[in-house]
Motif scaffolding. Structure first.
Motif, PDB file in Angstrom:
ATOM      1  N   ASN A 103      43.114  33.469  51.112  1.00 38.38           N
ATOM      2  CA  ASN A 103      43.764  33.571  49.807  1.00 38.38           C
ATOM      3  C   ASN A 103      43.512  34.980  49.276  1.00 38.38           C
ATOM      4  N   GLY A 104      43.989  35.272  48.079  1.00 40.60           N
ATOM      5  CA  GLY A 104      43.720  36.582  47.497  1.00 40.60           C
ATOM      6  C   GLY A 104      44.813  37.061  46.570  1.00 40.60           C
ATOM      7  N   GLY A 105      44.494  38.130  45.850  1.00 41.03           N
ATOM      8  CA  GLY A 105      45.448  38.779  44.964  1.00 41.03           C
ATOM      9  C   GLY A 105      45.050  38.771  43.503  1.00 41.03           C
ATOM     10  N   ALA A 106      44.336  37.741  43.059  1.00 38.24           N
ATOM     11  CA  ALA A 106      43.992  37.643  41.634  1.00 38.24           C
ATOM     12  C   ALA A 106      43.079  38.784  41.195  1.00 38.24           C
ATOM     13  N   ASN A 107      42.095  39.120  42.004  1.00 35.85           N
ATOM     14  CA  ASN A 107      41.163  40.192  41.627  1.00 35.85           C
ATOM     15  C   ASN A 107      41.824  41.563  41.667  1.00 35.85           C
ATOM     16  N   ASP A 108      42.825  41.736  42.530  1.00 35.13           N
ATOM     17  CA  ASP A 108      43.571  42.992  42.542  1.00 35.13           C
ATOM     18  C   ASP A 108      44.210  43.224  41.173  1.00 35.13           C
ATOM     19  N   MET A 109      44.706  42.150  40.573  1.00 38.29           N
ATOM     20  CA  MET A 109      45.352  42.246  39.264  1.00 38.29           C
ATOM     21  C   MET A 109      44.329  42.290  38.140  1.00 38.29           C
ATOM     22  N   GLY A 110      43.341  41.407  38.191  1.00 38.84           N
ATOM     23  CA  GLY A 110      42.380  41.307  37.110  1.00 38.84           C
ATOM     24  C   GLY A 110      41.458  42.496  37.001  1.00 38.84           C
ATOM     25  N   PHE A 111      41.094  43.100  38.144  1.00 41.16           N
ATOM     26  CA  PHE A 111      40.110  44.174  38.145  1.00 41.16           C
ATOM     27  C   PHE A 111      40.683  45.505  38.615  1.00 41.16           C
ATOM     28  N   GLY A 112      41.989  45.521  38.897  1.00 48.83           N
ATOM     29  CA  GLY A 112      42.632  46.753  39.329  1.00 48.83           C
ATOM     30  C   GLY A 112      43.174  47.544  38.144  1.00 48.83           C
ATOM     31  N   ASP A 113      43.990  48.530  38.436  1.00 48.04           N
ATOM     32  CA  ASP A 113      44.493  49.428  37.404  1.00 48.04           C
ATOM     33  C   ASP A 113      45.351  48.716  36.361  1.00 48.04           C
TER      34      ASP A 113
END
Length: 241
Positions: A103-113
């Protein structure tokens, strides 16, 4: 990033340090049977041997290597972060696997730019609108070239507030991933929200975001069912690599 998101990320990082010390994610040289990678949803309850990966292994009586790490992003370009598992792509050790569950992707959005604001550009970087290009399809292409079936676990809706600002973009991301997998031989997608229900408090840990042992058991069982049916073998039968 708001203070709530900062505190959520700090909690994930601290829990990651603890989980990494007790992680069972040493991959056999050359591959193995089932590999589980991803973020905290996959890794939660590991210290009590009740994580999603534990459930899959128990239900199928098969060998599962678990390398998911809380706080991991699908694409984390920090060399240090990648080295300790905070990049989901780097969690994949290559080799010959029968299944890669992720799974994945939520942290890219939550903690990314984009900080769970307008993350549409990030979504397109990860996977194009038609589902055919981007970092995720490229990664899945490589995994399947190594011979694995791919099973992506979608997120569920939770009572927690950490990622509420990402809801629309996460929905778009997973719609594209689902579209990609539908056109991919040996590609499978699990709708997490069909199994872990926002209206069922027992499905959630105390933070109202991560799965409780009950939630992990529900998701792990659903993933195991997909694997079992796709392989055409009854649960408990040893696979042939």
């Amino acid at each position: 990033m708001c203070i709530q998101q900062f505190l959520s990320r700090l909690a994930l990082v601290l829990s990651s340090v603890f989980l990494l010390s007790s992680c069972t994610g040493i991959a056999p040289r050359g591959g193995g049977d089932i590999l589980v990678i991803g973020d905290s949803v996959m890794a939660w309850n590991r210290t009590s041997n009740q994580a999603i990966s534990d459930v899959i292994g128990s239900k199928l009586s098969r060998d599962v290597v678990a390398r998911a790490v809380p706080g991991a992003q699908f694409d984390n370009n920090s060399a240090i972060a990648s080295a300790v598992g905070f990049d989901i792509q780097s969690q994949y050790p290559e080799g010959r696997w029968n299944w890669v569950v992720l799974n994945g992707g939520a942290n890219d959005m939550g903690f990314g730019d984009c900080g769970c604001g307008d993350c549409s550009a990030l979504v397109t970087k990860l996977i194009s609108e038609d589902g055919q290009s981007g970092l995720i399809p490229t990664f899945l292409d490589g995994v399947q070239r190594d011979g694995a079936k791919v099973l992506w676990m979608g997120y569920y809706n939770s009572p927690g507030k950490s990622f509420t600002g990402c809801a629309d973009d996460l929905a778009a991301l997973e719609a594209r991933i689902k579209r990609n997998l539908a056109n991919r031989r040996n590609g499978y997608f699990l709708e997490g929200e069909d199994f872990v229900l926002k209206s069922s408090p027992s499905h959630f840990a105390k933070d109202d975001t991560h799965p409780s042992p009950v939630g992990s058991a529900i998701l792990g069982t659903a993933l195991a069912d997909i694997i079992s049916k796709a392989d055409g073998r009854s649960q408990g039968r040893s696979p042939q690599l």
